[in-house]
Motif scaffolding. Sequence first.
Motif, mmCIF file in Angstrom:
data_model
loop_
_atom_site.group_PDB
_atom_site.id
_atom_site.type_symbol
_atom_site.label_atom_id
_atom_site.label_comp_id
_atom_site.label_asym_id
_atom_site.label_seq_id
_atom_site.Cartn_x
_atom_site.Cartn_y
_atom_site.Cartn_z
ATOM 1 N N PRO A 43 0.814 -1.235 0.000
ATOM 2 C CA PRO A 43 0.000 0.000 0.000
ATOM 3 C C PRO A 43 0.832 1.263 0.000
ATOM 4 O O PRO A 43 0.472 2.250 -0.653
ATOM 5 N N SER A 44 1.946 1.263 0.734
ATOM 6 C CA SER A 44 2.808 2.445 0.721
ATOM 7 C C SER A 44 3.449 2.651 -0.640
ATOM 8 O O SER A 44 3.746 3.786 -1.022
ATOM 9 N N ALA A 45 3.653 1.553 -1.380
ATOM 10 C CA ALA A 45 4.245 1.660 -2.714
ATOM 11 C C ALA A 45 3.230 2.093 -3.762
ATOM 12 O O ALA A 45 3.603 2.299 -4.929
ATOM 13 N N GLY A 46 1.959 2.215 -3.392
ATOM 14 C CA GLY A 46 0.952 2.692 -4.325
ATOM 15 C C GLY A 46 0.018 1.637 -4.856
ATOM 16 O O GLY A 46 -0.837 1.934 -5.703
ATOM 17 N N VAL A 47 0.136 0.401 -4.375
ATOM 18 C CA VAL A 47 -0.759 -0.662 -4.832
ATOM 19 C C VAL A 47 -2.068 -0.553 -4.044
ATOM 20 O O VAL A 47 -2.048 -0.543 -2.803
ATOM 21 N N PRO A 48 -3.207 -0.456 -4.712
ATOM 22 C CA PRO A 48 -4.484 -0.342 -3.981
ATOM 23 C C PRO A 48 -4.739 -1.571 -3.116
ATOM 24 O O PRO A 48 -4.404 -2.700 -3.477
ATOM 25 N N ARG A 49 -5.344 -1.335 -1.964
ATOM 26 C CA ARG A 49 -5.653 -2.444 -1.060
ATOM 27 C C ARG A 49 -6.642 -3.417 -1.682
ATOM 28 O O ARG A 49 -6.641 -4.609 -1.354
ATOM 29 N N GLN A 50 -7.480 -2.932 -2.581
ATOM 30 C CA GLN A 50 -8.428 -3.811 -3.255
ATOM 31 C C GLN A 50 -7.695 -4.837 -4.109
ATOM 32 O O GLN A 50 -8.076 -6.014 -4.152
ATOM 33 N N ASP A 51 -6.617 -4.392 -4.775
ATOM 34 C CA ASP A 51 -5.829 -5.333 -5.575
ATOM 35 C C ASP A 51 -5.151 -6.380 -4.697
ATOM 36 O O ASP A 51 -5.068 -7.561 -5.063
ATOM 37 N N ILE A 52 -4.654 -5.941 -3.543
ATOM 38 C CA ILE A 52 -4.027 -6.898 -2.627
ATOM 39 C C ILE A 52 -5.051 -7.908 -2.128
ATOM 40 O O ILE A 52 -4.786 -9.117 -2.070
ATOM 41 N N ALA A 53 -6.244 -7.403 -1.777
ATOM 42 C CA ALA A 53 -7.300 -8.315 -1.312
ATOM 43 C C ALA A 53 -7.713 -9.291 -2.406
ATOM 44 O O ALA A 53 -7.925 -10.486 -2.149
ATOM 45 N N ASN A 54 -7.816 -8.801 -3.647
ATOM 46 C CA ASN A 54 -8.173 -9.696 -4.759
ATOM 47 C C ASN A 54 -7.089 -10.736 -5.004
ATOM 48 O O ASN A 54 -7.383 -11.896 -5.327
ATOM 49 N N PHE A 55 -5.838 -10.329 -4.853
ATOM 50 C CA PHE A 55 -4.734 -11.276 -5.036
ATOM 51 C C PHE A 55 -4.794 -12.385 -3.992
ATOM 52 O O PHE A 55 -4.640 -13.573 -4.315
ATOM 53 N N LEU A 56 -5.012 -11.991 -2.730
ATOM 54 C CA LEU A 56 -5.121 -12.996 -1.680
ATOM 55 C C LEU A 56 -6.334 -13.889 -1.895
ATOM 56 O O LEU A 56 -6.276 -15.111 -1.678
ATOM 57 N N GLU A 57 -7.440 -13.292 -2.329
ATOM 58 C CA GLU A 57 -8.643 -14.088 -2.579
ATOM 59 C C GLU A 57 -8.429 -15.081 -3.713
ATOM 60 O O GLU A 57 -8.870 -16.228 -3.640
ATOM 61 N N SER A 58 -7.716 -14.624 -4.766
ATOM 62 C CA SER A 58 -7.438 -15.548 -5.872
ATOM 63 C C SER A 58 -6.507 -16.660 -5.436
ATOM 64 O O SER A 58 -6.604 -17.794 -5.907
ATOM 65 N N GLY A 59 -5.579 -16.332 -4.508
ATOM 66 C CA GLY A 59 -4.705 -17.378 -4.002
ATOM 67 C C GLY A 59 -5.458 -18.415 -3.194
ATOM 68 O O GLY A 59 -5.108 -19.593 -3.191
ATOM 69 N N ILE A 60 -6.503 -17.963 -2.481
ATOM 70 C CA ILE A 60 -7.287 -18.890 -1.664
ATOM 71 C C ILE A 60 -8.284 -19.665 -2.516
ATOM 72 O O ILE A 60 -8.384 -20.896 -2.431
ATOM 73 N N SER A 61 -9.035 -18.941 -3.353
ATOM 74 C CA SER A 61 -10.076 -19.602 -4.156
ATOM 75 C C SER A 61 -9.499 -20.286 -5.388
ATOM 76 O O SER A 61 -10.089 -21.247 -5.888
ATOM 77 N N GLY A 62 -8.363 -19.790 -5.892
ATOM 78 C CA GLY A 62 -7.729 -20.420 -7.046
ATOM 79 C C GLY A 62 -7.750 -19.530 -8.272
ATOM 80 O O GLY A 62 -8.637 -18.681 -8.443
ATOM 81 N N VAL A 63 -6.757 -19.751 -9.120
ATOM 82 C CA VAL A 63 -6.648 -19.028 -10.384
ATOM 83 C C VAL A 63 -6.982 -20.002 -11.503
ATOM 84 O O VAL A 63 -6.389 -21.085 -11.596
ATOM 85 N N ARG A 64 -7.906 -19.604 -12.349
ATOM 86 C CA ARG A 64 -8.361 -20.488 -13.422
ATOM 87 C C ARG A 64 -7.538 -20.237 -14.667
ATOM 88 O O ARG A 64 -7.465 -19.120 -15.168
ATOM 89 N N ILE A 65 -6.890 -21.291 -15.161
ATOM 90 C CA ILE A 65 -6.101 -21.242 -16.392
ATOM 91 C C ILE A 65 -6.672 -22.310 -17.326
ATOM 92 O O ILE A 65 -6.447 -23.512 -17.134
ATOM 93 N N GLY A 66 -7.434 -21.872 -18.335
ATOM 94 C CA GLY A 66 -8.100 -22.831 -19.208
ATOM 95 C C GLY A 66 -9.150 -23.596 -18.428
ATOM 96 O O GLY A 66 -10.045 -23.021 -17.809
#
Length: 843
Positions: free
Chosen positions: A526-549
């Motif tokens: 967040p201090s580097a300028g990354v929105p907290r929403q993006d961080i939350a989405n990244f963590l959520e994708s790590g938990i729920s999974g990333v779909r590739i094909g």
Amino acid sequence: MKAIMPRSPRLHLLLLVLLLCIPAAPRAFAAEENSAEKPIAGAPVASDGRQVTSQITSWSASLDKLEVTVRNPAADEQTILEARTQVEAIRDEAQALAASVNSSLAETRALLDALGPPPADENTKESPELARQRASLNAEISDLDGRAKRALVVAARADALVLIAVENTRKQVTAKVMAQGPSPFSLELWETGLPETLDAITALSGVPLAWWSAPETGAKLATAWPTVLLVIVGATIVGWPIRRWLLRKGGPKPEEEEPSQGRRVLAATAAGLATCAIPVLAIVSVYVSFSVHGLLTGDFSLLARGLVAGLSIYIVVSGFAHVALQPRLPQWRISGLSEKSAETLESRLKLLGVMIGVNSFIWIAFNLAQADGSFRALVNLFANSTIAFGLWPILGDRAWYRSEAMVSAEATGGETVDPRLYVFPRRVLRLLVLAIPVTALAGYYNLSDYITRNVILIGALFGIFSALTTVIGEATAAMLNAQRGPLRQVRSALGLSDDSGKVAHFWLAGFFNVALGFALFLAFLPSAGVPRQDIANFLESGISGVRIGNFTISFTDILLAIVVFIVALRLTRMVQRLLERRILPQTRFDTGVQNSIKSAAGYAGTTLGLVIAVSVAGINFSNIAIIAGALSVGIGFGLQNIVNNFISGLIVLVERPVKVGDWVVIGGAEGTVKRINVRATEIETFKRTTVIVPNGDLISQPIVNYTLHNKLGRIDIPVGVAYGSDPSTIEKTLIEIASSHKSVLSFPKPRVFFLNFGASSLDFELRCFLANIEEGALVRTDLMYAVERTFRERKIEIPFAQSEVNFKDRDFDRIEALINRFLDQRDAQRAEPAGKHEGTGNA
């Protein structure tokens, strides 16, 4: 009771596993109930077609409005983030609807497949009921397919808008950081900014007097002073004993000469809390008391808040700098700095604490977050330049020299060790610190703020990471090396030896360190300028999974699968030890059968753990089967030897041509079988060397196994006596010697065989049987000693090889001629050096 106690750790672990499995039962029953309550295939989903159409239309209208907001270049960052949140909510709802519709679509298609294909022959007609049901199912499939595709279109559009919002947010953050203000070299800046600054300072200096002179202040103070006094007295009464308790229990002790690194970190933490946290809490308590009674209003509220923030920052920085560096107690110093460097670094950190505290006070008291123009530019230039002035000497070499003990510990093998710590990172940070005043002088005040904030944050996070990794390493080592208590029982139950404990400590501490580093990295974003929403989405994708094909990769599932596999391996080892130490010794199986059962249990447990781990990771076995089938030919050619050895290992375990402990000879290797693995078998020779024999060789090559069925075996001792000896006496003597040895069996009884008339002796052979052929070498040696001693006592000669050489008369003449020639040559060689010396003297 004493005989049962050793089993308690395993019983405890078994009960723990059963308790962990109990929650799975309700879920299983719930799954059955859900499946029982689910409507039959082909039934409509919760929403009918008109409801789905209405919902999709509503989503599309909402996306139209949100698209205008997202694409608006004048929209601020907060507005875009709010619009993005709404778009993501619509996307998630659309994807959920599509998943629900696709589930119903799959069930309906299964019903249609159950009806089979329609008749291919035009003359063959289908029954009206089947035709009507087929037409109904086809119509339902078409309707459901349309619903799913419309929902997916909405989700795809929402994804596109999310990407646009992310890109616009990134551009806005970049534009905000890179915005250029008036240059400090501009005369106009100083003409307008300097008077504004002087006016702000004058106004701020008059705030305390104005607050004190206000009529309501006296009345509020009269009401508040008892509370404030009570807070101060209470903080002193409560805080002082807590401070003493922290220092006494966890603080550094001068009499302790060699504390561990983890103990030093804990001591620094305890001393830091005692010297920093309690005073800061007291200051904040007084501030809160004033605020509760309404004494902090207007500009005085900003002034008080700035004083509290600046004073708290200085107390924390200076206090932790002192307890961490400990200039006067080097044995309690966290880092490996020399005494001079520790003193230098402590003084510079305290100076930096003063600068950060003053700048925090200025930022809050002057309310620079709401200020703009020349006034903010000048204050920003002053604040960032002073912090850069404080950071620059901290990153210098003088403050980062290693102690002599640390240098000598790292200088192994005569290597030269750089006495300075963190040379390259400090140089990089120095370049960033140098960029702080440079960017401010160029008019990029926001960029100067950005660099200043992140450099300070990087230093703080690095200190936290170093301290916590040390504590984690010490804590995991203490848990895995526990010598008493429940942890000791768990360690013994898991079968962790010293070596395996070190390996487990390496991986466990490494895992926690990586997790800690990842968490601190997320805290920095967040201090580097990354929105907290993006961080939350990244963590959520790590938990729920990333779909590739068609595949979904979930990092949490992968981590859980690894944990499940490790637990399965440990449980398998526990079962193997239970079989080896308690169950199998109570049976009548021989050692080979016991080893085969133990190995089979290990293979079964490992295979079961792997299957469960793959299932937990969410990998479809049908996909694995397809890939394995496609690669089977290539793998078959490339790994045929490995597969051959693996199958051979299974055959060896079942047929048991060799067992652990057998004395075997295979090829050029002779020794004892120590271990039968999946691919190869280990044989330990009598020279204590290990020979690795592929299991395929055990099946394809002849094997001599001295102890396959039992350890009964025969030894043969050849004996030669001189011509003229009585063979009957020799036979009786040898049988007498063999029968007198305790390891020689009486049945089959020892035998003596007259083998041959040798060149120099009469050749006999003593053959006797032993109950344990593994003692053959020792018994053979004892018998040979006895044979030599008895033959010597009874005057029986053991001859040695003799040869006779006969010369003819003419051979003597040739020998004499050769000898005379040799003597003449020797005399000539001796005379030649003497002639040379005489010639040199005449010259």
